[in-house]
Design a protein around this motif. Structure first.
Motif, mmCIF file in Angstrom:
data_model
loop_
_atom_site.group_PDB
_atom_site.id
_atom_site.type_symbol
_atom_site.label_atom_id
_atom_site.label_comp_id
_atom_site.label_asym_id
_atom_site.label_seq_id
_atom_site.Cartn_x
_atom_site.Cartn_y
_atom_site.Cartn_z
ATOM 1 N N VAL A 20 49.885 -36.215 -25.412
ATOM 2 C CA VAL A 20 49.498 -34.833 -25.139
ATOM 3 C C VAL A 20 48.017 -34.795 -24.787
ATOM 4 N N SER A 21 47.686 -34.147 -23.686
ATOM 5 C CA SER A 21 46.293 -33.982 -23.283
ATOM 6 C C SER A 21 45.825 -32.579 -23.631
ATOM 7 N N ILE A 22 44.652 -32.488 -24.239
ATOM 8 C CA ILE A 22 44.012 -31.200 -24.493
ATOM 9 C C ILE A 22 43.041 -30.945 -23.342
ATOM 10 N N LEU A 23 43.341 -29.959 -22.520
ATOM 11 C CA LEU A 23 42.568 -29.731 -21.306
ATOM 12 C C LEU A 23 41.406 -28.764 -21.514
ATOM 13 N N TYR A 24 41.679 -27.636 -22.159
ATOM 14 C CA TYR A 24 40.659 -26.610 -22.367
ATOM 15 C C TYR A 24 40.750 -26.082 -23.793
ATOM 16 N N ILE A 25 39.601 -25.677 -24.306
ATOM 17 C CA ILE A 25 39.541 -25.011 -25.607
ATOM 18 C C ILE A 25 38.655 -23.780 -25.454
ATOM 19 N N ASN A 26 39.216 -22.612 -25.719
ATOM 20 C CA ASN A 26 38.472 -21.347 -25.608
ATOM 21 C C ASN A 26 37.736 -21.209 -24.277
ATOM 22 N N GLY A 27 38.477 -21.481 -23.196
ATOM 23 C CA GLY A 27 37.939 -21.261 -21.860
ATOM 24 C C GLY A 27 37.058 -22.355 -21.324
ATOM 25 N N GLN A 28 36.790 -23.385 -22.099
ATOM 26 C CA GLN A 28 35.934 -24.483 -21.658
ATOM 27 C C GLN A 28 36.718 -25.792 -21.647
ATOM 28 N N ALA A 30 37.860 -29.290 -22.552
ATOM 29 C CA ALA A 30 37.796 -29.991 -23.831
ATOM 30 C C ALA A 30 36.868 -31.197 -23.716
ATOM 31 N N GLU A 31 36.120 -31.428 -24.761
ATOM 32 C CA GLU A 31 35.213 -32.581 -24.764
ATOM 33 C C GLU A 31 35.999 -33.887 -24.764
ATOM 34 N N HIS A 32 37.130 -33.880 -25.468
ATOM 35 C CA HIS A 32 37.962 -35.085 -25.542
ATOM 36 C C HIS A 32 39.415 -34.703 -25.289
ATOM 37 N N LYS A 33 39.961 -35.158 -24.166
ATOM 38 C CA LYS A 33 41.351 -34.827 -23.843
ATOM 39 C C LYS A 33 42.327 -35.460 -24.817
ATOM 40 N N ILE A 34 42.034 -36.667 -25.259
ATOM 41 C CA ILE A 34 42.980 -37.369 -26.123
ATOM 42 C C ILE A 34 42.316 -37.780 -27.438
ATOM 43 N N GLY A 35 41.243 -37.103 -27.801
ATOM 44 C CA GLY A 35 40.568 -37.399 -29.059
ATOM 45 C C GLY A 35 40.430 -36.165 -29.919
ATOM 46 N N GLN A 36 39.407 -36.164 -30.743
ATOM 47 C CA GLN A 36 39.157 -35.053 -31.659
ATOM 48 C C GLN A 36 38.117 -34.106 -31.079
ATOM 49 N N ASN A 37 38.377 -32.825 -31.243
ATOM 50 C CA ASN A 37 37.461 -31.790 -30.782
ATOM 51 C C ASN A 37 37.113 -30.861 -31.943
ATOM 52 N N GLN A 38 35.886 -30.392 -31.958
ATOM 53 C CA GLN A 38 35.472 -29.460 -32.992
ATOM 54 C C GLN A 38 35.761 -28.030 -32.558
ATOM 55 N N VAL A 39 36.326 -27.227 -33.452
ATOM 56 C CA VAL A 39 36.537 -25.801 -33.208
ATOM 57 C C VAL A 39 36.078 -25.033 -34.437
ATOM 58 N N GLU A 40 35.580 -23.827 -34.214
ATOM 59 C CA GLU A 40 35.139 -22.986 -35.314
ATOM 60 C C GLU A 40 36.325 -22.199 -35.879
#
Length: 212
Positions: A20-28, A30-40
């Motif tokens: 699974v690829s993470i493409l965007y987070i909250n309109g931006q 994603a820093e890492h498509k296949i890694g860990q991303n920080q979210v508030e």
């Protein structure tokens, strides 16, 4: 220790299962498509896509789905997105054509409710070229606005979820008017202006001139 990711308190780590690829987070993006991303803490919109090899032997090949928007409440420290279980291209075609494919969102190991929608692409050979604009237009049509990854304006249901996550309010089940997220005034004005019709914008500009 080298390679260990450290995030500040009051933040969660968002990741997805293999394939699974993470493409965007909250309109931006994603820093890492296949890694860990920080979210508030609060409302999170993750745009994900199934990108995994299906089949076996020489017939196996990578299957890529359309992008899906998943909206949920990030109240926890570890968020994991799981894809629908499919084992062949045929199964994947059937699954991802459903109104609600079997995505799952786990927060600290427990399933949570979420909203999902497929991101509508353009016609032609590359329907998802310029995805930034497609994401912004999708959200604009639904009254959701982000600024640098922060929720600026959204429908009441989304705003209540974001505020409740911060621990400052619990939404009433009787549908009473809900408290709003309080973003910076300038960003709120920008969001309202973008949501306004052409005639409303003209009227607003005339009003601004009268205030000078």
């Amino acid at each position: 220790m080298a390679g260990v990711l450290t995030f500040p308190l009051q933040a969660a780590v968002l990741s997805a299962q293999d394939g699974v690829s993470i493409l965007y987070i909250n309109g931006q993006k994603a820093e890492h498509k296949i890694g860990q991303n920080q979210v508030e803490d609060g409302f999170v919109q993750a745009i994900v896509r199934f990108d995994d090899k299906l089949g076996s032997g020489n017939s196996a090949k990578v299957y890529t789905s359309k992008p899906f928007l998943l909206n949920f409440d990030a109240k926890g420290s570890d968020i994991k997105i799981l894809a629908p279980k499919v084992y062949s291209e045929t199964e994947a075609d059937i699954e991802f054509e459903k109104a609600n494919p079997g995505w799952k969102v786990l927060v600290d190991g427990k399933e949570v409710k979420f909203e999902q929608a497929v991101l509508k692409g353009k016609g032609g050979f590359m329907p998802y070229a310029g995805m930034d604009n497609l994401v912004a237009e999708h959200n604009k049509q639904r009254g959701i606005y982000f600024n640098n990854g922060e929720l600026v304006d959204a429908p009441v249901a989304v705003e209540v979820a974001a505020v409740a996550t911060a621990g400052s309010v619990v939404a009433s089940s009787k549908g009473a008017e809900a408290p709003k997220v309080m973003p910076k005034n300038v960003e709120q004005l920008k969001a309202w202006y973008l949501k306004a019709s052409k005639e409303e914008r003209k009227e607003f500009r005339r009003w601004m001139i009268d205030q000078e």
